[in-house]
Design an enzyme around this catalytic site. Structure first.
Site, PDB file in Angstrom:
ATOM      1  CG  ASP A   1      -2.106  -0.902   1.069  1.00 56.66           C
ATOM      2  OD1 ASP A   1      -2.193  -1.543  -0.140  1.00 56.66           O
ATOM      3  OD2 ASP A   1      -2.603  -1.243   2.170  1.00 56.66           O
TER       4      ASP A   1
ATOM      5  CG  ASP B   1       7.534  13.591   8.908  1.00 56.78           C
ATOM      6  OD1 ASP B   1       8.543  13.089   9.330  1.00 56.78           O
ATOM      7  OD2 ASP B   1       6.678  14.252   9.694  1.00 56.78           O
TER       8      ASP B   1
END
Length: 422
Positions: free
Chosen positions: A144, A161
Site C-alpha cells: 500500500d 516525513d
C-alpha cells in the site's frame, strides 16, 4: 425450543484518545453545518487533529492549524496545496474541503476536513509486543505504501516525513494510507530545509539538516529516495517488533547497515518461512543503500518476489485492523448446524443481538468448512462493526465466551472464507 442468548460480562474499556477537556473546540461549523468534536486524535507543534461527527452521523477528521504568531499561514497553505494536487489515489488520505473556524474569542483558524482513518502503524508496533508482525500484515502495508509512493513520485512529489505515525489504516477501504504532507515538496524545488523524523531520516537528509543548522547550503536538495529509506526502516521495525531509533544512530549502522539487517533477520527468521524471509530481507536492503542513487525506486520495489507470495492473516491481524465485517468465533457447536430449526433460531438470535450496535447488511453462518460454525456479520460501516466488536468481546453465547475479530470485506463479498493462522 429455548433460544440461545448473550449474557454480559463486566469489562473496562479505554477510550483511544484524549477526552474533551474544554481546551479545544466543542463544535466546528463546516459548510453551514455544525459538527461535534468527539475527541482530539493528536496534537503537534503547528496543528491539532480531531475526530468530528455531524448530525447525520457522518464521521471525519479536522486538522486545525495553530495561529501563526508572525501572521503567516505557511503550514496550512503548504499542506493544502500538496493535498489538492495529489487527490484521487486510494492510498492517500482524502481531502474533503477546507474552511475557517471562528472560535468564541474571535480568533480565526484554518482547517482541513479530512477522511477519518483508524489505527496507525505506530500503534500496531506498540501492540506487537516486540514479537514482530505477520508476513501478511507486512506485505499489505509495504504494498500500500509503495503504491502511494509510486503515485507521489510520478507526480514529482517527495513525502519527506514517512514514519509509522503517518501511515494509517482505512477500515472502509481496507488499506493503509499516507497522511501529513506538511514537509512534502516538489523534487528539485525543495523549500523545506529540515525534513524527515529522527530515526527514519535518510543519510543525505542528515547531512543536509546538519549543513542547514550550521548556516551552510548543500549542493542540492534531497530526492524521492529519502522516502524509500524511511520505508525500509519501517518495514524492518514491523518485522522485528523493535524500534530502531538508537540502532540507526550507532556507528555500526553507519559503517554497514546491511550487516545489521542480516543480523536482525537471522535472529527472527526461525518463526517465519525461509523463502519469504529472504525476499523481505532483500527488499528492505534494497531500500537502505547509503547512496541514494543505489536505492530501489518505489516502482522497482513493487516487483519484488516478496509480493508474489500469498499469505493468510493471523487472528491477531484481524483483531487489530477494523473492517465493516465482524467475525464471531467460539459460538456455534457443530450440532447446532444440522438441526434446521435450531440453526434458524441461532441466525435470528444473532441478527437481533448484532443489530443493537448498527445496521446489519448480511449475516452468514457457514455449515461447511472453511468458516464452518463461524458467524460473519456485515455492517453498513466499520464504525458499527467496531462498536459491535467492543460490546461482544468477552460476552457469552450459550455458555461460551465470544471471540470477535474483523474480517476483510473484499474476501467476504466474494465468498472467500480462508482459515486464518492462529
Amino acid at each position: 425450543m429455548q433460544r440461545k442468548s448473550f449474557s454480559l460480562k463486566c469489562r473496562h474499556f479505554r477510550n483511544n484518545g484524549c477526552q474533551n477537556n474544554g481546551k479545544h473546540p466543542v463544535l466546528f461549523e463546516i459548510f453551514g453545518e455544525m459538527w461535534n468534536v468527539q475527541v482530539r486524535l493528536g496534537q503537534g507543534v503547528s496543528a491539532s487533529v480531531y475526530r468530528v461527527s455531524s448530525g447525520r452521523a457522518s464521521m471525519a477528521a479536522v486538522k486545525e492549524f495553530q495561529v501563526d504568531a508572525q501572521g503567516g499561514d505557511y503550514g496550512y497553505l503548504k499542506e493544502r496545496s500538496v493535498l489538492e494536487n495529489i487527490q484521487g489515489h486510494k492510498n492517500i488520505v482524502t481531502l474533503y474541503g477546507v474552511f475557517t473556524n471562528h472560535n468564541p474569542l474571535g480568533i480565526a483558524t484554518h482547517c482541513l476536513l479530512l477522511e477519518l482513518l483508524d489505527v496507525s502503524v505506530s500503534e500496531l508496533l506498540v501492540r506487537a509486543s516486540n514479537q514482530g508482525h505477520s508476513m501478511w500484515l507486512i506485505q499489505h502495508c509495504a504494498r500500500d505504501v509503495l503504491e502511494a509512493l509510486c503515485f507521489l513520485h510520478r507526480e514529482g512529489y517527495v513525502h519527506a516525513d514517512l514514519k509509522p505515525r503517518n501511515i494509517l489504516w482505512s477500515p472502509d477501504d481496507e488499506c493503509f494510507k499516507l497522511i501529513d504532507f506538511g514537509l512534502s515538496f516538489k523534487e528539485g524545488h525543495q523549500d523545506v530545509k529540515y525534513i524527515q523524523t529522527d530515526g527514519y531520516r535518510a543519510p543525505e537528509a542528515e547531512v543536509q539538516n546538519s549543513l542547514a543548522q550550521a548556516g551552510l547550503e548543500g549542493d542540492s536538495g534531497c530526492t524521492s529516495a529519502v522516502d524509500l529509506w524511511s520505508l525500509g526502516i519501517i518495514l524492518l521495525e514491523m518485522f522485528s517488533g523493535i524500534k530502531l531509533k538508537e540502532t540507526v544512530k550507532s556507528q555500526e549502522w553507519k559503517d554497514n547497515p546491511a550487516a545489521i539487517v542480516d543480523h536482525i533477520f537471522s535472529s527472527n527468521s526461525v518463526v517465519y518461512p525461509a523463502i519469504p524471509v529472504y525476499h523481505l530481507r532483500d527488499l528492505i536492503k534494497s531500500m537502505l543503500h547509503s547512496n541514494p542513487s543505489s536505492r530501489s525506486t518505489a516502482e522497482a520495489a513493487l516487483i519484488s518476489p516478496f509480493f508474489s507470495i500469498p499469505f493468510a492473516p493471523h487472528i491477531e491481524d484481524l483483531v487489530l485492523l477494523p473492517t465493516p465485517v465482524l467475525r464471531l468465533l467460539n459460538v456455534i457447536d457443530d450440532s447446532h448446524l444440522y438441526n434446521d430449526d435450531e440453526y434458524e433460531d441461532i441466525i435470528e438470535d444473532m441478527r437481533e443481538e448484532c443489530q443493537k450496535y448498527g445496521s446489519v447488511i448480511s449475516l452468514l453462518i457457514p455449515k461447511e468448512n472453511p468458516g464452518k460454525g463461524q458467524v460473519f456479520v456485515e455492517y453498513a460501516n466499520a464504525g458499527d462493526s467496531k462498536e459491535a466488536q467492543r460490546q461482544l468481546t468477552g460476552r457469552t453465547f450459550d455458555g461460551k465466551f465470544v471471540v470477535a475479530t474483523f474480517y476483510p470485506l473484499s474476501a467476504y463479498k466474494r465468498g472467500y472464507l480462508y482459515q486464518t493462522v492462529q
